[in-house]
Design a protein around this motif. Structure first.
Motif, PDB file in Angstrom:
ATOM      1  N   PRO A  79       0.812  -1.225   0.000  1.00  0.00           N
ATOM      2  CA  PRO A  79       0.000   0.000   0.000  1.00  0.00           C
ATOM      3  C   PRO A  79       0.845   1.275   0.000  1.00  0.00           C
ATOM      4  CG  PRO A  79      -0.057  -1.082   2.155  1.00  0.00           C
ATOM      5  CD  PRO A  79       0.606  -2.032   1.212  1.00  0.00           C
ATOM      6  N   ARG A  80       2.129   1.151   0.278  1.00  0.00           N
ATOM      7  CA  ARG A  80       3.018   2.320   0.296  1.00  0.00           C
ATOM      8  C   ARG A  80       3.528   2.682  -1.104  1.00  0.00           C
ATOM      9  NH1 ARG A  80       4.883   3.818   5.317  1.00  0.00           N
ATOM     10  NH2 ARG A  80       4.566   2.331   7.029  1.00  0.00           N
ATOM     11  N   TYR A  81       3.391   1.758  -2.053  1.00  0.00           N
ATOM     12  CA  TYR A  81       3.970   1.971  -3.377  1.00  0.00           C
ATOM     13  C   TYR A  81       2.936   1.735  -4.469  1.00  0.00           C
ATOM     14  CZ  TYR A  81       8.639   2.016  -1.264  1.00  0.00           C
ATOM     15  OH  TYR A  81       9.741   2.331  -0.513  1.00  0.00           O
ATOM     16  N   ARG A  82       3.152   2.424  -5.581  1.00  0.00           N
ATOM     17  CA  ARG A  82       2.373   2.184  -6.794  1.00  0.00           C
ATOM     18  C   ARG A  82       3.358   1.812  -7.899  1.00  0.00           C
ATOM     19  NH1 ARG A  82      -1.349   6.529 -10.255  1.00  0.00           N
ATOM     20  NH2 ARG A  82      -1.890   5.069 -11.947  1.00  0.00           N
ATOM     21  N   THR A  83       2.997   0.850  -8.738  1.00  0.00           N
ATOM     22  CA  THR A  83       3.931   0.297  -9.722  1.00  0.00           C
ATOM     23  C   THR A  83       3.626   0.777 -11.130  1.00  0.00           C
ATOM     24  OG1 THR A  83       4.267  -1.688  -8.385  1.00  0.00           O
ATOM     25  CG2 THR A  83       4.870  -1.823 -10.715  1.00  0.00           C
ATOM     26  N   MET A  84       4.691   1.195 -11.817  1.00  0.00           N
ATOM     27  CA  MET A  84       4.644   1.543 -13.235  1.00  0.00           C
ATOM     28  C   MET A  84       5.362   0.425 -13.991  1.00  0.00           C
ATOM     29  SD  MET A  84       6.031   5.083 -15.030  1.00  0.00           S
ATOM     30  CE  MET A  84       4.881   6.115 -14.119  1.00  0.00           C
TER      31      MET A  84
ATOM     32  N   LEU B  16      26.515   7.923  -4.295  1.00  0.00           N
ATOM     33  CA  LEU B  16      25.960   9.141  -3.722  1.00  0.00           C
ATOM     34  C   LEU B  16      25.744  10.120  -4.865  1.00  0.00           C
ATOM     35  CD1 LEU B  16      25.191  10.853  -1.213  1.00  0.00           C
ATOM     36  CD2 LEU B  16      27.562  11.695  -1.226  1.00  0.00           C
ATOM     37  N   PHE B  17      24.489  10.564  -5.045  1.00  0.00           N
ATOM     38  CA  PHE B  17      24.149  11.492  -6.120  1.00  0.00           C
ATOM     39  C   PHE B  17      23.927  12.884  -5.546  1.00  0.00           C
ATOM     40  CE2 PHE B  17      23.559   7.921  -8.847  1.00  0.00           C
ATOM     41  CZ  PHE B  17      23.562   8.421 -10.142  1.00  0.00           C
ATOM     42  N   THR B  18      24.596  13.854  -6.111  1.00  0.00           N
ATOM     43  CA  THR B  18      24.359  15.251  -5.757  1.00  0.00           C
ATOM     44  C   THR B  18      24.100  16.045  -7.030  1.00  0.00           C
ATOM     45  OG1 THR B  18      26.752  15.636  -5.768  1.00  0.00           O
ATOM     46  CG2 THR B  18      25.716  15.220  -3.637  1.00  0.00           C
ATOM     47  N   HIS B  19      23.216  17.036  -6.920  1.00  0.00           N
ATOM     48  CA  HIS B  19      22.864  17.866  -8.064  1.00  0.00           C
ATOM     49  C   HIS B  19      23.793  19.061  -8.100  1.00  0.00           C
ATOM     50  CE1 HIS B  19      19.977  20.567 -10.413  1.00  0.00           C
ATOM     51  NE2 HIS B  19      20.273  19.566 -11.208  1.00  0.00           N
ATOM     52  N   ALA B  20      24.555  19.203  -9.193  1.00  0.00           N
ATOM     53  CA  ALA B  20      25.577  20.248  -9.289  1.00  0.00           C
ATOM     54  C   ALA B  20      25.137  21.422 -10.137  1.00  0.00           C
ATOM     55  CB  ALA B  20      26.868  19.650  -9.863  1.00  0.00           C
ATOM     56  N   GLY B  21      23.846  21.523 -10.440  1.00  0.00           N
ATOM     57  CA  GLY B  21      23.351  22.649 -11.212  1.00  0.00           C
ATOM     58  C   GLY B  21      22.687  22.209 -12.492  1.00  0.00           C
ATOM     59  N   GLY B  22      22.184  23.186 -13.243  1.00  0.00           N
ATOM     60  CA  GLY B  22      21.491  22.883 -14.484  1.00  0.00           C
ATOM     61  C   GLY B  22      20.012  22.632 -14.255  1.00  0.00           C
ATOM     62  N   LYS B  23      19.251  22.680 -15.335  1.00  0.00           N
ATOM     63  CA  LYS B  23      17.808  22.521 -15.245  1.00  0.00           C
ATOM     64  C   LYS B  23      17.451  21.051 -15.059  1.00  0.00           C
ATOM     65  CE  LYS B  23      13.504  23.720 -17.602  1.00  0.00           C
ATOM     66  NZ  LYS B  23      12.905  24.321 -18.822  1.00  0.00           N
ATOM     67  N   ARG B  24      16.559  20.802 -14.107  1.00  0.00           N
ATOM     68  CA  ARG B  24      16.133  19.435 -13.810  1.00  0.00           C
ATOM     69  C   ARG B  24      14.659  19.267 -14.152  1.00  0.00           C
ATOM     70  NH1 ARG B  24      17.006  16.398  -7.957  1.00  0.00           N
ATOM     71  NH2 ARG B  24      16.850  14.258  -8.730  1.00  0.00           N
ATOM     72  N   ASN B  25      14.343  18.199 -14.855  1.00  0.00           N
ATOM     73  CA  ASN B  25      12.977  17.891 -15.232  1.00  0.00           C
ATOM     74  C   ASN B  25      12.104  17.735 -13.993  1.00  0.00           C
ATOM     75  OD1 ASN B  25      10.791  15.712 -15.860  1.00  0.00           O
ATOM     76  ND2 ASN B  25      11.354  16.543 -17.853  1.00  0.00           N
ATOM     77  N   LEU B  26      10.883  18.286 -14.049  1.00  0.00           N
ATOM     78  CA  LEU B  26       9.975  18.202 -12.907  1.00  0.00           C
ATOM     79  C   LEU B  26       9.666  16.761 -12.542  1.00  0.00           C
ATOM     80  CD1 LEU B  26       8.149  19.553 -10.826  1.00  0.00           C
ATOM     81  CD2 LEU B  26       6.377  19.736 -12.601  1.00  0.00           C
ATOM     82  N   GLY B  27       9.541  15.906 -13.566  1.00  0.00           N
ATOM     83  CA  GLY B  27       9.265  14.496 -13.294  1.00  0.00           C
ATOM     84  C   GLY B  27      10.372  13.827 -12.525  1.00  0.00           C
ATOM     85  N   ALA B  28      11.626  14.249 -12.724  1.00  0.00           N
ATOM     86  CA  ALA B  28      12.753  13.679 -11.987  1.00  0.00           C
ATOM     87  C   ALA B  28      12.622  13.972 -10.507  1.00  0.00           C
ATOM     88  CB  ALA B  28      14.069  14.238 -12.529  1.00  0.00           C
TER      89      ALA B  28
ATOM     90  N   LEU C  34      -1.733  12.575  -9.817  1.00  0.00           N
ATOM     91  CA  LEU C  34      -1.569  13.770 -10.642  1.00  0.00           C
ATOM     92  C   LEU C  34      -0.169  13.817 -11.256  1.00  0.00           C
ATOM     93  CD1 LEU C  34      -3.320  16.416  -8.351  1.00  0.00           C
ATOM     94  CD2 LEU C  34      -4.245  15.363 -10.427  1.00  0.00           C
ATOM     95  N   ALA C  35       0.822  13.330 -10.501  1.00  0.00           N
ATOM     96  CA  ALA C  35       2.214  13.382 -10.973  1.00  0.00           C
ATOM     97  C   ALA C  35       2.549  12.262 -11.944  1.00  0.00           C
ATOM     98  CB  ALA C  35       3.158  13.324  -9.773  1.00  0.00           C
ATOM     99  N   TRP C  36       1.690  11.255 -12.037  1.00  0.00           N
ATOM    100  CA  TRP C  36       1.982  10.052 -12.819  1.00  0.00           C
ATOM    101  C   TRP C  36       2.378  10.348 -14.269  1.00  0.00           C
ATOM    102  CZ3 TRP C  36       2.887   5.794 -10.247  1.00  0.00           C
ATOM    103  CH2 TRP C  36       2.948   4.558 -10.904  1.00  0.00           C
ATOM    104  N   PRO C  37       1.635  11.197 -15.019  1.00  0.00           N
ATOM    105  CA  PRO C  37       2.040  11.477 -16.413  1.00  0.00           C
ATOM    106  C   PRO C  37       3.409  12.141 -16.502  1.00  0.00           C
ATOM    107  CG  PRO C  37      -0.230  12.142 -16.029  1.00  0.00           C
ATOM    108  CD  PRO C  37       0.351  11.834 -14.682  1.00  0.00           C
TER     109      PRO C  37
ATOM    110  N   PHE D   1       9.144  11.506 -17.950  1.00  0.00           N
ATOM    111  CA  PHE D   1      10.562  11.566 -17.590  1.00  0.00           C
ATOM    112  C   PHE D   1      11.243  10.212 -17.781  1.00  0.00           C
ATOM    113  CE2 PHE D   1      13.528  10.547 -14.085  1.00  0.00           C
ATOM    114  CZ  PHE D   1      14.619  11.299 -14.514  1.00  0.00           C
ATOM    115  N   THR D   2      10.635   9.150 -17.265  1.00  0.00           N
ATOM    116  CA  THR D   2      11.253   7.828 -17.370  1.00  0.00           C
ATOM    117  C   THR D   2      11.349   7.361 -18.821  1.00  0.00           C
ATOM    118  OG1 THR D   2       9.102   6.795 -16.913  1.00  0.00           O
ATOM    119  CG2 THR D   2      10.573   7.130 -15.035  1.00  0.00           C
ATOM    120  N   GLU D   3      10.334   7.689 -19.625  1.00  0.00           N
ATOM    121  CA  GLU D   3      10.374   7.307 -21.036  1.00  0.00           C
ATOM    122  C   GLU D   3      11.510   8.024 -21.760  1.00  0.00           C
ATOM    123  OE1 GLU D   3       8.867   4.978 -22.457  1.00  0.00           O
ATOM    124  OE2 GLU D   3       6.902   4.635 -21.559  1.00  0.00           O
ATOM    125  N   ARG D   4      11.734   9.296 -21.415  1.00  0.00           N
ATOM    126  CA  ARG D   4      12.806  10.035 -22.077  1.00  0.00           C
ATOM    127  C   ARG D   4      14.180   9.493 -21.683  1.00  0.00           C
ATOM    128  NH1 ARG D   4      13.696  16.630 -22.346  1.00  0.00           N
ATOM    129  NH2 ARG D   4      15.776  16.534 -23.334  1.00  0.00           N
TER     130      ARG D   4
END
Length: 407
Positions: A164-169, A221-233, A308-311, A316-319
């Motif tokens: 119940p905590r997760y939804r699967t794509m 370990l992932f860190t964001h170092a700048g640049g535009k990030r997709n909203l879906g990400a 609402l965020a699903w599309p 994002f994942t498709e790209r």
């Protein structure tokens, strides 16, 4: 005194003495997927009651059908009579009838009826091969190897699926490359430059990795170092609509023949998402595979937000997948043009996963020449454990042209 060589193609050789040059490593792109595992070959929803569809594993054509009882069966896709594909046939109760002369087959491949023969007429002693089948996680799995090993072979364990905590794509996509390129792509996170248009500038730092006979696991370990990030990400990473620059820990594991990826945001208790993937070879030469993926995304505390965020997440994942597919298919084209693996690999993690894939795979029939396995004369690969010959490079290719049908 011994040492260990690294060949020009980036593959590791076994330790050797100074006067024992030994053969080079087997070209990984000539190693086939080991059939003694459970592999998905269709989405469950595409195998409807009373219907039959065509699929394949490594050049072995398979007819899947769901009988009136609801059970799914997998048969060698040919009628024993005139070799017409059974995937062209008709489901009759829990049997499958050939479209040509209406020979009927049970779910185990045995012939149950030849309608125009009288009771005393001679009948064939055997029908066609039946494959062990299992349905789980919305997928239809078959066991293409030795059926005696099927009961002992483990299906993947995915506790987040159905939680119940997760939804699967769900994803199901055809990729024109050897399955090993897909393992390397997911495990080697140093390729984030490829995705700069959707994730900005990401800095992946390898924290640790572990290797065993059947697995390789890496923590980044992932860190964001700048640049535009997709909203879906940001939505996928659990950052919400406002986004953020938190550090995330990503754990990726190849546990032959499957892969998993977990992303845990900074200060989070659970993964924001969990990915399970497998790459199923379709054609006999294993130059095309079907990538199946289950992306299990944590539901936010506010009900309805994920819906609402699903599309946006799907886009994002498709790209990202399209960019990865472009890269691995280019790698495959280079291998085809060069006739060998000329990769000069330097990342120890990828050298390790190549050894795991080599050690757990099987030689491709008809592809094991002196350059591949060091044998003279060239061999044709091992005999099938199920008593059926497996087609070589000239065999029938699987239905790699099926439409993408991820849900």
């Amino acid at each position: 005194m011994t040492d260990t060589d690294v060949d020009a193609a980036g593959g590791r050789r076994r330790p050797r003495g100074r006067h024992d040059p030994g053969p080079g490593p087997v070209d990984l792109r000539r190693v086939g997927a080991n059939p003694d595992h459970w592999y998905p070959v269709a989405l469950s929803r595409n195998v409807r009651r009373g219907r039959v569809i065509a699929t394949a594993f490594a050049g072995e054509r398979i007819a899947l059908y769901r009988g009136e009882s609801g059970a799914v069966h997998a048969l060698e896709d040919r009628c024993a009579h005139r070799q017409v594909p059974l995937s062209m046939g008709v489901v009759d109760g829990d049997a499958l009838r050939c479209c040509y002369h209406a020979w009927a087959y049970r779910g185990d491949g045995r012939i149950s009826q030849i309608p125009y023969l009288s009771k005393g007429d001679r009948r064939p002693s055997r029908g066609v091969r039946g494959y062990p089948v299992h349905e789980a996680y919305g997928l239809v799995y078959v066991f293409p190897g030795d059926p005696r090993k099927a009961s002992a072979a483990a299906l993947p364990v995915l506790p987040a699926f159905g939680s119940p905590r997760y939804r699967t794509m769900t994803f199901s996509r055809s990729v024109r490359c050897h399955y090993s390129f897909m393992h390397e792509n997911l495990l080697d996170m140093n390729h984030q430059f490829l995705h700069r248009g959707v994730v900005g500038r990401l800095h992946p730092e390898l924290l640790e990795h572990r290797t065993s006979a059947r697995s390789v696991e890496a923590r980044y370990l992932f860190t964001h170092a700048g640049g535009k990030r997709n909203l879906g990400a940001g939505l996928l990473a659990g950052e919400g609509l406002r986004g953020g620059d938190s550090a995330d820990v990503m754990t990726i594991r190849t546990e032959y023949p499957y892969q998993t990826l977990d992303l845990v945001p900074e200060k989070a208790e659970r993964p924001a998402f969990r990915l399970w993937a497998v790459y199923v070879p379709e054609d006999a030469e294993q130059r095309t595979c079907r990538a199946y993926g289950l992306l299990m995304i944590e539901k936010p505390r506010v009900p309805g937000v994920l819906h609402l965020a699903w599309p946006l997440i799907r886009h994002f994942t498709e790209r990202v997948f399209a960019e990865d597919r472009m890269a691995v298919e280019a790698e495959q084209r280079a291998w085809d043009e060069q006739g060998e693996d000329r990769n000069q690999e330097v990342f120890p993690l990828i050298l390790d996963v190549r050894e795991v894939l080599r050690a757990n795979g099987v030689p491709l029939p008809g592809r094991c020449g002196p350059a591949a396995c060091g044998t003279t004369p060239p061999c044709d690969g091992p005999a099938s454990t199920d008593g059926h010959s497996h087609p070589g490079p000239g065999g029938s290719a699987g239905p790699s042209g099926r439409a993408d049908d991820g849900g």
